[in-house]
Design an enzyme around this catalytic site. Sequence first.
Site, short mmCIF file in Angstrom:
data_model
loop_
_atom_site.label_atom_id
_atom_site.label_comp_id
_atom_site.label_asym_id
_atom_site.label_seq_id
_atom_site.Cartn_x
_atom_site.Cartn_y
_atom_site.Cartn_z
N HIS A 161 -5.53 -24.67 -32.48
CA HIS A 161 -5.84 -25.77 -31.49
C HIS A 161 -4.81 -27.01 -31.84
O HIS A 161 -4.45 -27.31 -32.93
CB HIS A 161 -7.37 -26.29 -31.39
CG HIS A 161 -7.82 -26.87 -32.74
ND1 HIS A 161 -9.01 -27.02 -33.22
CD2 HIS A 161 -7.49 -27.84 -33.24
CE1 HIS A 161 -9.32 -27.66 -34.18
NE2 HIS A 161 -8.06 -28.30 -34.42
N ASP A 185 -7.53 -37.73 -29.31
CA ASP A 185 -8.89 -37.32 -29.02
C ASP A 185 -9.97 -38.05 -29.78
O ASP A 185 -9.52 -39.04 -30.47
CB ASP A 185 -9.05 -36.02 -29.52
CG ASP A 185 -8.48 -35.41 -30.71
OD1 ASP A 185 -8.00 -36.46 -31.52
OD2 ASP A 185 -8.31 -34.15 -30.99
N GLU A 227 -9.15 -26.13 -27.90
CA GLU A 227 -9.70 -24.75 -28.39
C GLU A 227 -9.03 -23.40 -27.71
O GLU A 227 -8.69 -23.39 -26.59
CB GLU A 227 -11.20 -24.86 -28.42
CG GLU A 227 -11.73 -25.81 -29.06
CD GLU A 227 -11.48 -25.88 -30.37
OE1 GLU A 227 -10.93 -24.93 -31.14
OE2 GLU A 227 -12.07 -26.77 -31.27
C1 F6R Z 1 -6.62 -34.66 -34.63
C2 F6R Z 1 -6.75 -33.45 -33.90
C3 F6R Z 1 -6.36 -32.15 -34.40
C4 F6R Z 1 -5.93 -31.69 -35.94
C5 F6R Z 1 -6.31 -30.44 -36.51
C6 F6R Z 1 -5.73 -30.46 -37.90
O1 F6R Z 1 -6.47 -35.84 -33.74
O2 F6R Z 1 -6.54 -33.41 -32.68
O3 F6R Z 1 -6.10 -31.02 -33.57
O4 F6R Z 1 -4.73 -32.08 -35.74
O5 F6R Z 1 -7.46 -30.08 -36.42
O6 F6R Z 1 -6.45 -31.17 -38.64
P1 F6R Z 1 -5.99 -31.19 -40.18
O7 F6R Z 1 -4.89 -32.34 -40.19
O8 F6R Z 1 -7.13 -31.87 -40.77
O9 F6R Z 1 -5.75 -29.95 -40.72
#
Ligand code: F6R
Length: 243
Positions: A138, A67, A143
């Site tokens: 997510h 993304d 979402e």
């Molecule tokens: C990142 C992504 C998100 C993260 C998720 C967890 O490319 O697609 O889905 O993997 O928000 O984020 P962290 O690792 O910061 O807790």
Amino acid sequence: MKIYEAKDYREMSRKAANILSAQIILKPDCVLGLATGSTPIGTYDQLVDWYKKGDLDFAEVKTVNLDEYRGLARDNDQSYYYFMHSHLFDRVNIKPENTNVPDGMAEDPAAECERYEALIQSLGGVDIQLLGIGHNGHIGFNEPGTSFAKETHCVDLTQRTIEANKRFFPSVDDVPKQAISMGIKTIMRAKKILLIASGEEKADIVAKAFFGPVVPEVPASILQMHDDVVVVADSAALSKIPR
Ligand code: F6R
């Protein structure tokens, strides 16, 4: 689904990097699906270490990222393009032309989503997709409530995700409100999926996603239906799963 428990973040990162490096060794021209966020940073650091020691070669590896925010230029230090270059791509011998991140500045986001989806197919699909998990379940920017049938699409971020991401921006108003993300269908087409999770604040959602019902309200729950998923999580993130 296989779940591997690590004692802490460092061990989780090392195990995840082991799985990714095995993929690279077995298929040097593999397609890695990559993620950003705080969770994979240790995994990327470990891969860089092994590369520097001469144990890993990225010369033929191709990557597609999950993304990208809409409206952030590549040189914005909060763009996922920038993140991937600083944490991995600029530190190993991967060819820049073999790395792919959705173009968050594309004037026609619908056309960009179509291009990106076609690109993934043209590479022969993703061999292994690395995922983190959001507090609301997510994956990518899919979402709660997103249809499982979506391919790469443009997403409105929820308030909770905007709040969770504001720590990286000067103020909450600077957090982008939209992103381009692989859809659940795109993610589910990956041949193998590696989800990593760390910390107590992920414990509730990890239990819900992998031991609760498969519902669009918990996007990561769909991974229960994939036949090759590995979850590598530390003890804190696994502290609420049924034993
Ligand atoms: C990142 C992504 C998100 C993260 C998720 C967890 O490319 O697609 O889905 O993997 O928000 O984020 P962290 O690792 O910061 O807790």
